[in-house]
Design a protein around this motif. Structure first.
Motif, mmCIF file in Angstrom:
data_model
loop_
_atom_site.group_PDB
_atom_site.id
_atom_site.type_symbol
_atom_site.label_atom_id
_atom_site.label_comp_id
_atom_site.label_asym_id
_atom_site.label_seq_id
_atom_site.Cartn_x
_atom_site.Cartn_y
_atom_site.Cartn_z
ATOM 1 N N SER A 190 0.848 -1.191 0.000
ATOM 2 C CA SER A 190 0.000 0.000 0.000
ATOM 3 C C SER A 190 0.884 1.242 0.000
ATOM 4 C CB SER A 190 -0.900 0.026 1.239
ATOM 5 O OG SER A 190 -1.836 -1.027 1.202
ATOM 6 N N ILE A 191 0.637 2.140 -0.953
ATOM 7 C CA ILE A 191 1.373 3.399 -1.031
ATOM 8 C C ILE A 191 0.391 4.508 -0.675
ATOM 9 C CG2 ILE A 191 2.765 4.912 -2.485
ATOM 10 C CD1 ILE A 191 3.516 2.484 -4.172
ATOM 11 N N VAL A 192 0.690 5.223 0.427
ATOM 12 C CA VAL A 192 -0.276 6.149 1.022
ATOM 13 C C VAL A 192 0.238 7.584 0.987
ATOM 14 C CG1 VAL A 192 -1.600 6.686 3.121
ATOM 15 C CG2 VAL A 192 -1.016 4.297 2.594
ATOM 16 N N GLY A 193 -0.582 8.500 0.475
ATOM 17 C CA GLY A 193 -0.204 9.912 0.580
ATOM 18 C C GLY A 193 -0.358 10.682 -0.706
ATOM 19 N N ASP A 194 0.629 11.517 -0.966
ATOM 20 C CA ASP A 194 0.565 12.496 -2.046
ATOM 21 C C ASP A 194 0.936 11.850 -3.381
ATOM 22 O OD1 ASP A 194 0.409 14.858 -3.403
ATOM 23 O OD2 ASP A 194 1.832 15.948 -2.154
ATOM 24 N N ILE A 195 0.059 11.002 -3.901
ATOM 25 C CA ILE A 195 0.351 10.233 -5.110
ATOM 26 C C ILE A 195 0.577 11.138 -6.316
ATOM 27 C CG2 ILE A 195 -0.485 8.413 -6.658
ATOM 28 C CD1 ILE A 195 -0.008 7.395 -3.815
ATOM 29 N N MET A 197 4.442 5.034 3.357
ATOM 30 C CA MET A 197 3.912 6.381 3.513
ATOM 31 C C MET A 197 4.772 7.354 2.697
ATOM 32 S SD MET A 197 1.520 5.461 5.558
ATOM 33 C CE MET A 197 0.791 7.044 6.002
ATOM 34 N N LEU A 198 4.125 8.328 2.080
ATOM 35 C CA LEU A 198 4.835 9.321 1.280
ATOM 36 C C LEU A 198 4.860 10.660 1.988
ATOM 37 C CD1 LEU A 198 3.195 8.588 -2.187
ATOM 38 C CD2 LEU A 198 5.426 7.774 -1.387
ATOM 39 N N ARG A 199 5.892 11.446 1.706
ATOM 40 C CA ARG A 199 5.931 12.807 2.234
ATOM 41 C C ARG A 199 4.796 13.613 1.616
ATOM 42 N NH1 ARG A 199 8.272 17.636 0.243
ATOM 43 N NH2 ARG A 199 8.253 19.212 1.858
ATOM 44 N N VAL A 200 4.049 14.301 2.458
ATOM 45 C CA VAL A 200 2.945 15.123 1.986
ATOM 46 C C VAL A 200 3.446 16.537 1.748
ATOM 47 C CG1 VAL A 200 0.695 16.074 2.543
ATOM 48 C CG2 VAL A 200 1.249 13.733 3.169
ATOM 49 N N GLN A 201 3.286 16.997 0.517
ATOM 50 C CA GLN A 201 3.730 18.338 0.163
ATOM 51 C C GLN A 201 2.525 19.282 0.263
ATOM 52 O OE1 GLN A 201 6.404 18.135 -3.374
ATOM 53 N NE2 GLN A 201 6.126 15.928 -3.168
ATOM 54 N N ALA A 218 -2.587 24.025 -1.606
ATOM 55 C CA ALA A 218 -3.263 25.124 -0.902
ATOM 56 C C ALA A 218 -4.758 25.146 -1.199
ATOM 57 C CB ALA A 218 -2.630 26.452 -1.301
ATOM 58 N N GLU A 219 -5.123 24.703 -2.400
ATOM 59 C CA GLU A 219 -6.540 24.711 -2.772
ATOM 60 C C GLU A 219 -7.181 23.341 -2.538
ATOM 61 O OE1 GLU A 219 -7.851 27.636 -3.642
ATOM 62 O OE2 GLU A 219 -5.820 28.394 -3.305
ATOM 63 N N GLY A 220 -6.431 22.433 -1.941
ATOM 64 C CA GLY A 220 -6.939 21.075 -1.763
ATOM 65 C C GLY A 220 -7.931 20.950 -0.632
ATOM 66 N N VAL A 221 -8.378 19.718 -0.426
ATOM 67 C CA VAL A 221 -9.388 19.443 0.590
ATOM 68 C C VAL A 221 -8.797 19.570 1.989
ATOM 69 C CG1 VAL A 221 -10.972 17.693 1.480
ATOM 70 C CG2 VAL A 221 -10.584 17.890 -0.991
ATOM 71 N N LEU A 222 -7.542 19.123 2.123
ATOM 72 C CA LEU A 222 -6.931 19.106 3.447
ATOM 73 C C LEU A 222 -6.123 20.380 3.654
ATOM 74 C CD1 LEU A 222 -5.852 15.392 3.378
ATOM 75 C CD2 LEU A 222 -7.767 16.367 4.611
ATOM 76 N N LYS A 223 -6.517 21.142 4.630
ATOM 77 C CA LYS A 223 -5.938 22.471 4.816
ATOM 78 C C LYS A 223 -4.790 22.505 5.827
ATOM 79 C CE LYS A 223 -8.685 25.159 2.253
ATOM 80 N NZ LYS A 223 -9.228 24.237 1.291
ATOM 81 N N SER A 224 -4.645 21.460 6.618
ATOM 82 C CA SER A 224 -3.643 21.529 7.680
ATOM 83 C C SER A 224 -2.980 20.177 7.905
ATOM 84 C CB SER A 224 -4.286 21.985 8.993
ATOM 85 O OG SER A 224 -5.118 20.955 9.490
ATOM 86 N N PRO A 225 -1.745 20.189 8.425
ATOM 87 C CA PRO A 225 -1.071 18.936 8.778
ATOM 88 C C PRO A 225 -1.877 18.113 9.788
ATOM 89 C CG PRO A 225 0.487 20.764 8.809
ATOM 90 C CD PRO A 225 -0.875 21.363 8.638
ATOM 91 N N GLU A 226 -2.529 18.803 10.716
ATOM 92 C CA GLU A 226 -3.309 18.105 11.753
ATOM 93 C C GLU A 226 -4.465 17.322 11.119
ATOM 94 O OE1 GLU A 226 -0.911 21.199 13.333
ATOM 95 O OE2 GLU A 226 -2.562 21.415 11.884
ATOM 96 N N ASN A 233 7.829 14.004 7.539
ATOM 97 C CA ASN A 233 7.175 15.012 8.379
ATOM 98 C C ASN A 233 6.633 14.258 9.592
ATOM 99 O OD1 ASN A 233 7.422 17.335 6.634
ATOM 100 N ND2 ASN A 233 5.870 16.416 5.325
ATOM 101 N N ARG A 234 7.401 14.248 10.662
ATOM 102 C CA ARG A 234 6.979 13.496 11.849
ATOM 103 C C ARG A 234 5.683 14.070 12.417
ATOM 104 N NH1 ARG A 234 11.189 10.522 15.092
ATOM 105 N NH2 ARG A 234 12.959 10.176 13.707
ATOM 106 N N ASN A 235 4.844 13.154 12.851
ATOM 107 C CA ASN A 235 3.527 13.502 13.418
ATOM 108 C C ASN A 235 2.601 14.148 12.382
ATOM 109 O OD1 ASN A 235 4.299 12.564 16.049
ATOM 110 N ND2 ASN A 235 5.522 14.440 16.228
#
Length: 303
Positions: free
Chosen positions: A162-167, A220-224, A229-237, A266-268
């Motif tokens: 499974s490859i998870v993240g910023d595909i 897991m992939l690094r999330v850029q 900025a215009e995406g669905v997810l607005k914050s690291p949290e 990006n830890r946490n």
């Protein structure tokens, strides 16, 4: 002329999509040989000159290549775009041709714009190694990932990955997909809608986070986030809450599942601190495995 062109193409490493399973296996096997050598330096490339041409920063990848090259005895030239004529407006093409004309035997190149590497390879008369090509491929990262998986499981056939993240931004995801499928591994993606690459859906399905955790390998992939900025997810949290490998999620993994990440982490955000350091994590061994893999790739290019 045809023989020389074929030889040049065979010694270059632009991507894994068009590389045969046999060729990939030969690189993995040679890396295993280099890993087994106790001598820190074996000067099989003593008279060779290689240029590391990084038009995009990556301390980790450049140091790994440089360590591999120096362990093989090659003479190494390091080039950083920020301190070069590129900053004055010289084109990437002219810069690479200039360095080639000085007598190098191979070039390692990392670029932001996709497609430039292919153009360069058609005009440069030395082998080129792709150290990251836009959002296209990152072949040595995928090779070290396969090497890590093979060491953990013995073989790649039948593995679920499974490859998870910023595909959408990930060259690592693409190189791993093309390579793993040649070995009969089952690849699946997991990503928020804004980070999916729709054109890859025909090659590997998108699954939920819960389904992604039911795998032999969770990569897991690094999330850029800066690119979304215009995406669905607005914050690291928010990303961590929905797609992060939290301690709670990691506790549900099969005990034989391994956790991977191309780094930097990006830890946490993608992975909780404690999970990065957990017994199932292969994140630091991946970095160790990068050196013998790149030794095999450099030897292939210049021997």
């Amino acid at each position: 002329m045809i023989t020389a062109a074929n030889s040049l193409k065979e010694r270059s490493l632009l991507g894994l999509k068009d590389l045969s399973r046999h060729e990939i296996e030969s690189i993995l096997d040679r890396a295993m040989y280099w890993e087994s050598q106790s001598e820190k330096r074996t000067p099989v490339l003593e008279s060779k000159f290689v240029a590391n041409m990084f038009f995009e920063n990556s301390t980790r990848t450049r140091f790994s290549f440089e360590m591999a090259q120096k362990r093989l005895g090659a003479q190494v030239l390091n080039f950083a775009a920020a301190a070069s004529s590129v900053a004055k407006g010289e084109s990437i093409y002219d810069t690479v041709r200039t360095i080639e004309s000085m007598g190098i035997d191979a070039g390692v190149i990392r670029l932001k714009p996709a497609g430039v590497l292919q153009h360069l390879a058609e005009h440069v008369q030395v082998p080129l190694i792709n150290a990251g090509d836009g959002n296209n491929e990152h072949p040595t990262q995928a090779l070290l990932d396969l090497f890590t998986m093979r060491k953990a499981f013995g073989e790649l056939k039948g593995l679920s990955v499974s490859i998870v993240g910023d595909i959408v931004q990930s060259r690592v995801a693409r190189s791993n997909l093309w390579a793993l499928q040649k070995f009969g591994a089952d690849v699946r993606f997991c990503a928020p809608a804004s980070m999916q690459a729709p054109e890859l859906a025909e090659h590997a399905p998108y699954v939920t986070m819960e389904e992604a955790l039911q795998a032999d390998v969770v990569m897991m992939l690094r999330v850029q986030l800066e690119r979304h900025a215009e995406g669905v997810l607005k914050s690291p949290e928010q990303y961590r809450e929905q797609y992060g490998l939290t301690e709670e999620r990691a506790a549900k993994l099969n005990k034989n599942t391994i956790i991977m990440h191309p780094a930097p982490v990006n830890r946490n955000v993608e992975i909780d601190d404690a999970v990065v350091e957990s017994p199932q994590s292969r994140i630091f061994p991946q970095m160790v495995n990068g050196v013998p893999i790149r030794m095999a790739v450099m030897e292939r290019a210049m021997k």
